[in-house]
Enzyme design. Structure first.
Site, PDB file in Angstrom:
ATOM      1  N   ARG A 225     -38.840  95.423  95.870  1.00  0.00           N
ATOM      2  CA  ARG A 225     -38.915  95.217  95.067  1.00  0.00           C
ATOM      3  C   ARG A 225     -37.903  94.851  94.695  1.00  0.00           C
ATOM      4  O   ARG A 225     -36.307  95.176  95.295  1.00  0.00           O
ATOM      5  CB  ARG A 225     -39.242  96.693  94.336  1.00  0.00           C
ATOM      6  CG  ARG A 225     -40.737  97.338  94.459  1.00  0.00           C
ATOM      7  CD  ARG A 225     -41.292  96.720  93.341  1.00  0.00           C
ATOM      8  NE  ARG A 225     -42.755  97.220  93.312  1.00  0.00           N
ATOM      9  CZ  ARG A 225     -43.654  96.758  93.694  1.00  0.00           C
ATOM     10  NH1 ARG A 225     -43.537  95.564  93.794  1.00  0.00           N
ATOM     11  NH2 ARG A 225     -45.344  96.882  93.086  1.00  0.00           N
ATOM     12  N   HIS A 273     -41.407  86.827  91.107  1.00  0.00           N
ATOM     13  CA  HIS A 273     -42.805  87.846  91.097  1.00  0.00           C
ATOM     14  C   HIS A 273     -44.142  87.196  91.195  1.00  0.00           C
ATOM     15  O   HIS A 273     -44.768  88.035  90.068  1.00  0.00           O
ATOM     16  CB  HIS A 273     -42.957  89.292  90.377  1.00  0.00           C
ATOM     17  CG  HIS A 273     -43.256  90.528  90.870  1.00  0.00           C
ATOM     18  ND1 HIS A 273     -43.021  91.882  90.686  1.00  0.00           N
ATOM     19  CD2 HIS A 273     -44.511  90.652  91.994  1.00  0.00           C
ATOM     20  CE1 HIS A 273     -43.364  92.186  91.385  1.00  0.00           C
ATOM     21  NE2 HIS A 273     -44.700  91.404  92.321  1.00  0.00           N
TER      22      HIS A 273
HETATM   23  P1  NAP Z   1     -46.912  99.693 103.549  1.00  0.00           P
HETATM   24  O1  NAP Z   1     -48.137  99.241 103.927  1.00  0.00           O
HETATM   25  O2  NAP Z   1     -46.677 101.174 102.929  1.00  0.00           O
HETATM   26  O3  NAP Z   1     -46.024  99.678 104.347  1.00  0.00           O
HETATM   27  C1  NAP Z   1     -44.427 100.468 104.593  1.00  0.00           C
HETATM   28  C2  NAP Z   1     -43.927  99.762 105.411  1.00  0.00           C
HETATM   29  O4  NAP Z   1     -42.184 100.472 104.627  1.00  0.00           O
HETATM   30  C3  NAP Z   1     -43.817 100.953 106.188  1.00  0.00           C
HETATM   31  O5  NAP Z   1     -43.167 100.090 108.213  1.00  0.00           O
HETATM   32  C4  NAP Z   1     -42.915 102.094 106.322  1.00  0.00           C
HETATM   33  O6  NAP Z   1     -42.758 102.915 107.572  1.00  0.00           O
HETATM   34  C5  NAP Z   1     -41.600 101.145 106.186  1.00  0.00           C
HETATM   35  N1  NAP Z   1     -40.976 102.171 105.311  1.00  0.00           N
HETATM   36  C6  NAP Z   1     -40.839 103.055 103.900  1.00  0.00           C
HETATM   37  N2  NAP Z   1     -40.393 103.814 103.828  1.00  0.00           N
HETATM   38  C7  NAP Z   1     -39.163 103.574 104.867  1.00  0.00           C
HETATM   39  C8  NAP Z   1     -37.667 103.937 105.078  1.00  0.00           C
HETATM   40  N3  NAP Z   1     -36.829 104.905 104.078  1.00  0.00           N
HETATM   41  N4  NAP Z   1     -37.338 103.698 106.226  1.00  0.00           N
HETATM   42  C9  NAP Z   1     -38.077 102.677 107.056  1.00  0.00           C
HETATM   43  N5  NAP Z   1     -38.966 102.378 107.285  1.00  0.00           N
HETATM   44  C10 NAP Z   1     -39.742 102.312 105.686  1.00  0.00           C
HETATM   45  O7  NAP Z   1     -47.119  99.204 102.497  1.00  0.00           O
HETATM   46  P2  NAP Z   1     -47.441  97.192 102.321  1.00  0.00           P
HETATM   47  O8  NAP Z   1     -48.179  97.467 101.754  1.00  0.00           O
HETATM   48  O9  NAP Z   1     -46.932  96.870 102.590  1.00  0.00           O
HETATM   49  O10 NAP Z   1     -45.827  96.560 101.354  1.00  0.00           O
HETATM   50  C11 NAP Z   1     -44.520  96.875 100.778  1.00  0.00           C
HETATM   51  C12 NAP Z   1     -44.429  96.748  99.481  1.00  0.00           C
HETATM   52  O11 NAP Z   1     -44.689  95.154  99.084  1.00  0.00           O
HETATM   53  C13 NAP Z   1     -44.990  97.497  98.409  1.00  0.00           C
HETATM   54  O12 NAP Z   1     -44.601  98.993  98.009  1.00  0.00           O
HETATM   55  C14 NAP Z   1     -44.535  96.572  96.807  1.00  0.00           C
HETATM   56  O13 NAP Z   1     -43.885  97.245  97.025  1.00  0.00           O
HETATM   57  C15 NAP Z   1     -43.939  95.090  97.652  1.00  0.00           C
HETATM   58  N6  NAP Z   1     -45.531  94.430  97.221  1.00  0.00           N
HETATM   59  C16 NAP Z   1     -44.573  92.736  96.825  1.00  0.00           C
HETATM   60  C17 NAP Z   1     -45.604  92.092  96.219  1.00  0.00           C
HETATM   61  C18 NAP Z   1     -44.653  90.941  95.796  1.00  0.00           C
HETATM   62  O14 NAP Z   1     -45.823  90.047  95.382  1.00  0.00           O
HETATM   63  N7  NAP Z   1     -43.720  90.280  95.545  1.00  0.00           N
HETATM   64  C19 NAP Z   1     -46.930  92.540  96.496  1.00  0.00           C
HETATM   65  C20 NAP Z   1     -47.640  92.595  96.745  1.00  0.00           C
HETATM   66  C21 NAP Z   1     -46.438  94.483  97.500  1.00  0.00           C
HETATM   67  P3  NAP Z   1     -43.785 103.679 108.664  1.00  0.00           P
HETATM   68  O15 NAP Z   1     -45.116 102.669 108.661  1.00  0.00           O
HETATM   69  O16 NAP Z   1     -43.172 104.112 110.008  1.00  0.00           O
HETATM   70  O17 NAP Z   1     -44.428 104.345 107.189  1.00  0.00           O
HETATM   71  C1  GLV Z   2     -46.540  93.399  93.379  1.00  0.00           C
HETATM   72  O1  GLV Z   2     -45.595  93.531  93.769  1.00  0.00           O
HETATM   73  C2  GLV Z   2     -47.717  94.469  94.375  1.00  0.00           C
HETATM   74  O2  GLV Z   2     -47.016  95.954  94.131  1.00  0.00           O
HETATM   75  O3  GLV Z   2     -48.581  94.358  94.528  1.00  0.00           O
END
Ligand code: NAP
Ligand code: GLV
Length: 310
Positions: A225, A273
């Site tokens: 983000r 994005h």
């Molecule tokens: P997820 O499966 O919930 O994974 C989040 C990861 O971040 C986990 O490994 C978690 O640790 C770690 N984390 C959270 N808080 C932390 C902290 N304080 N310190 C260290 N590590 C921390 O999420 P995801 O599905 O991978 O998605 C991640 C993010 O990508 C979304 O929230 C969104 O903002 C972004 N995103 C962007 C796009 C785009 O188009 N640019 C698209 C989709 C998503 P643990 O494993 O220990 O819980």
């Molecule tokens: C995109 O940024 C998502 O969170 O799906």
């Protein structure tokens, strides 16, 4: 018959309405801002709800984030408590975010920005071609998306490390966690990718102190983000030469305002994005399954932990 409020992000409401009508003709889908009788709404499948909107739906039984991130829900101080909250987890989104992540990592690794500038000058200017095995990649966030990108970067030969909140074990990935793991993780990361969720703990995590922990000449990719990044600290680190380049997909605010110094910065690559946009074809089924589960009193798929903020 359940009633669901839909507030889409990017895909037009029409695409969602058509998929829901095909898959669940009994579900009444109302598109924000046309709420009708607020007391009839059971579910919200929503991106960026206006503060207070969900609190005025007395029958609400579940809130489904229309994206993988749920930070937009927590921007509402009146988000109702005690309801199941879910987010999108979709293999096709994971594949697309990983593709975009690989594109940007390779863009930095092979110094594509320099070739773009040389082409505009009409200059034949070969750059060094470092080996992937000599370019350690570090991924902030080892969840669904960060974990997948980590594996795919490792497949290309990059030495890959990841950083998470809790301890992880991923084959072929050097796993670090917590505050004590951050310093050694940064010190070995020449390309740093952010795929963290935005929470109070990760807000502006990429600031001057974090950049100072990276090796000189490091490069950063932000796919998480916009608020993960302290933009003024990034610009200072690029201008001092400590950081070599940044590739950014997410911004605060979006769209990135015309006056942002990032637009014209020669060491910044911008995408709007687009790493992974929620695909109606892939995601309608999980929304309907969560409605079924809530109606049956079963635990939902892909829950969001309100206390952790992700
Ligand atoms: P997820 O499966 O919930 O994974 C989040 C990861 O971040 C986990 O490994 C978690 O640790 C770690 N984390 C959270 N808080 C932390 C902290 N304080 N310190 C260290 N590590 C921390 O999420 P995801 O599905 O991978 O998605 C991640 C993010 O990508 C979304 O929230 C969104 O903002 C972004 N995103 C962007 C796009 C785009 O188009 N640019 C698209 C989709 C998503 P643990 O494993 O220990 O819980
Ligand atoms: C995109 O940024 C998502 O969170 O799906």
């Amino acid at each position: 018959m359940a009633v669901m409020l839909l507030k889409p992000a990017k895909a037009a409401a029409d695409a969602w309405l058509a998929r829901f009508a095909d898959a669940a003709p009994d579900l009444e889908v109302r598109v924000w801002p046309e709420l009708g009788d607020e007391a009839e709404i059971d579910y919200a499948f929503i991106w960026d709800p206006p503060p207070g909107l969900l609190a005025k739906l007395p029958r609400l039984k579940g809130v489904f984030s229309l994206g993988a991130g749920a930070d937009h829900l927590f921007r509402d101080p009146d988000l109702p408590r005690g309801l199941p909250l879910t987010r999108v987890v979709d293999p096709s989104m994971t594949a697309r975010v990983t593709e975009h992540g690989l594109t940007l990592v390779l863009h930095l690794h092979r110094n594509m920005a320099a070739y773009g500038a040389a082409q505009r000058r009409g200059e034949w200017a070969p750059e060094p071609q470092p080996r992937a095995q000599d370019r350690p990649v570090g991924i902030l966030g080892l969840g669904v998306l960060g974990g997948d990108l980590a594996r795919r970067c490792a497949d290309l030969g990059f030495p890959v490390a990841g950083w998470s909140r809790t301890a992880k074990h991923l084959d072929g990935i050097d796993c670090f966690h917590g505050a004590e793991g951050l310093v050694p993780f940064l010190a070995r990361s020449q390309i740093l990718v952010c795929l963290l969720p935005l929470t109070p703990e990760t807000d502006r995590i990429m600031d001057a102190a974090l950049f100072a922990g990276l090796p000189k000449g490091a490069m950063v990719v932000n796919l998480g983000r916009g608020k993960h990044l302290a933009t003024e600290d990034l610009v200072a680190a690029l201008e001092s030469g400590h950081l070599a380049h940044a590739a950014l997909d997410v911004f605060e605010p979006e769209p990135l305002p015309a006056e942002s110094p990032l637009w014209a910065h020669p060491k910044v690559t911008i995408t709007p994005h687009v790493a992974g946009v929620t695909d109606p074809d892939a995601v309608v089924a999980q929304v309907l399954e969560n409605i079924r589960r809530i109606e049956a009193g079963e635990p939902v798929l892909h829950p969001v932990d309100r206390d952790l903020g992700y």
